[in-house]
Design an enzyme around this catalytic site. Sequence first.
Site, PDB file in Angstrom:
ATOM      1  N   LYS A  12       0.695  -1.156   0.078  1.00  0.00           N
ATOM      2  CA  LYS A  12      -0.068  -0.086  -0.040  1.00  0.00           C
ATOM      3  C   LYS A  12       0.756   1.247   0.100  1.00  0.00           C
ATOM      4  O   LYS A  12       2.091   1.305   0.126  1.00  0.00           O
ATOM      5  CB  LYS A  12      -0.801  -0.030   1.200  1.00  0.00           C
ATOM      6  CG  LYS A  12      -1.914  -1.354   1.376  1.00  0.00           C
ATOM      7  CD  LYS A  12      -3.058  -1.236   2.053  1.00  0.00           C
ATOM      8  CE  LYS A  12      -3.121  -2.060   3.342  1.00  0.00           C
ATOM      9  NZ  LYS A  12      -4.473  -1.847   4.323  1.00  0.00           N
ATOM     10  N   THR A  14      -4.184  -7.511  11.723  1.00  0.00           N
ATOM     11  CA  THR A  14      -4.808  -6.306  10.946  1.00  0.00           C
ATOM     12  C   THR A  14      -4.370  -4.834  11.846  1.00  0.00           C
ATOM     13  O   THR A  14      -3.771  -4.021  11.186  1.00  0.00           O
ATOM     14  CB  THR A  14      -6.516  -5.988  10.923  1.00  0.00           C
ATOM     15  OG1 THR A  14      -6.747  -7.327  10.458  1.00  0.00           O
ATOM     16  CG2 THR A  14      -6.864  -4.791  10.168  1.00  0.00           C
ATOM     17  N   ASN A  22      -1.473  -0.176   7.750  1.00  0.00           N
ATOM     18  CA  ASN A  22      -0.885  -1.218   7.997  1.00  0.00           C
ATOM     19  C   ASN A  22      -0.113  -1.972   6.866  1.00  0.00           C
ATOM     20  O   ASN A  22       0.040  -3.265   6.832  1.00  0.00           O
ATOM     21  CB  ASN A  22      -1.830  -2.232   8.672  1.00  0.00           C
ATOM     22  CG  ASN A  22      -2.998  -2.647   7.737  1.00  0.00           C
ATOM     23  OD1 ASN A  22      -2.822  -2.229   6.527  1.00  0.00           O
ATOM     24  ND2 ASN A  22      -4.056  -3.034   8.403  1.00  0.00           N
ATOM     25  N   HIS A  39      -2.287  -5.268   1.914  1.00  0.00           N
ATOM     26  CA  HIS A  39      -3.237  -6.101   1.828  1.00  0.00           C
ATOM     27  C   HIS A  39      -2.763  -7.433   1.207  1.00  0.00           C
ATOM     28  O   HIS A  39      -2.019  -7.766   0.539  1.00  0.00           O
ATOM     29  CB  HIS A  39      -4.285  -5.673   0.690  1.00  0.00           C
ATOM     30  CG  HIS A  39      -4.962  -6.364   0.279  1.00  0.00           C
ATOM     31  ND1 HIS A  39      -6.277  -6.522   1.104  1.00  0.00           N
ATOM     32  CD2 HIS A  39      -5.320  -7.237  -0.643  1.00  0.00           C
ATOM     33  CE1 HIS A  39      -7.425  -7.408   0.417  1.00  0.00           C
ATOM     34  NE2 HIS A  39      -6.675  -8.024  -0.514  1.00  0.00           N
ATOM     35  N   ARG A  71       3.409  -6.594   9.693  1.00  0.00           N
ATOM     36  CA  ARG A  71       2.746  -5.290  10.543  1.00  0.00           C
ATOM     37  C   ARG A  71       3.623  -5.158  11.865  1.00  0.00           C
ATOM     38  O   ARG A  71       3.650  -4.187  12.367  1.00  0.00           O
ATOM     39  CB  ARG A  71       1.349  -5.926  10.269  1.00  0.00           C
ATOM     40  CG  ARG A  71       0.528  -5.501   8.923  1.00  0.00           C
ATOM     41  CD  ARG A  71      -0.626  -6.126   9.009  1.00  0.00           C
ATOM     42  NE  ARG A  71      -1.198  -5.823   8.106  1.00  0.00           N
ATOM     43  CZ  ARG A  71      -2.509  -6.398   7.527  1.00  0.00           C
ATOM     44  NH1 ARG A  71      -3.269  -7.177   8.255  1.00  0.00           N
ATOM     45  NH2 ARG A  71      -3.113  -5.868   6.350  1.00  0.00           N
ATOM     46  N   ARG A 130      -0.718 -14.540   4.935  1.00  0.00           N
ATOM     47  CA  ARG A 130      -1.456 -13.943   6.181  1.00  0.00           C
ATOM     48  C   ARG A 130      -0.706 -13.952   7.350  1.00  0.00           C
ATOM     49  O   ARG A 130      -0.626 -12.825   8.159  1.00  0.00           O
ATOM     50  CB  ARG A 130      -2.912 -14.445   6.133  1.00  0.00           C
ATOM     51  CG  ARG A 130      -3.801 -14.570   5.140  1.00  0.00           C
ATOM     52  CD  ARG A 130      -4.468 -12.853   5.022  1.00  0.00           C
ATOM     53  NE  ARG A 130      -5.173 -12.415   6.267  1.00  0.00           N
ATOM     54  CZ  ARG A 130      -5.984 -11.390   6.147  1.00  0.00           C
ATOM     55  NH1 ARG A 130      -6.080 -10.568   5.187  1.00  0.00           N
ATOM     56  NH2 ARG A 130      -6.573 -11.071   7.347  1.00  0.00           N
TER      57      ARG A 130
END
Length: 193
Positions: A9, A125, A156, A159, A136, A119
Amino acid sequence: MEKSLVLIKPDALQRGITGDIITRFEKVGLKIVGAKMIVAPEELANKHYPKDREEFIVGMGNKTLENYKEQGIDPVEILGTDDPKKIGLELQSWLVEFITSSPILALVLEGPHAIEVIRKLAGFTLPSKAEPGTIRGDYSFDSSSYANISKRPIRNLIHASGNLEEAEFEVGLWFTPQELFDYETIHQRHMTV
Ligand code: GDP
């Protein structure tokens, strides 16, 4: 073998940590099969964060409510509502605004259990709850309540598709079949001998 979409991002590009993030995926053996730098058009961003996917919108709203409850924060005071759908829709508009505001890097990564592995590497998140060692957890410390007050998504960094159905949809949304490549990595060879 699974393919999954990762979006690096705007915050990650602007902080110059794109290489570090990609390295983490490469180190575990995930294969980059698609990559493009893009300023996402609003239409594409709205398809990626679909307003009409109840599960996604209400899910984001509920996550926010749970988090507020834990912190003893009144959602009505900050967001003007405690309706998960309304909160989810508000978050969706912030996400679209952010993801279209500056270039991002879209990647398709491939590997066994790629979706779950990505993930795991991405981490939770909320940066405060993301474990050390995750992307993260190691690179972000943004707060959800601060982000909500500022009316923007939590920064964060990445995605990552959440499940197989989402991954198939998202890979097809961001990449044409011609933009995906096949080649053999050393990791594949190690797994097949
Ligand atoms: P992810 O799959 O881990 O990225 O999480 P979600 O699909 O639930 O949320 C999508 C994105 O919305 C997250 O990556 C955050 O950038 C943002 N987000 C999620 N929850 C909140 C929240 O409570 N407040 C704000 N401001 N942003 C949030």
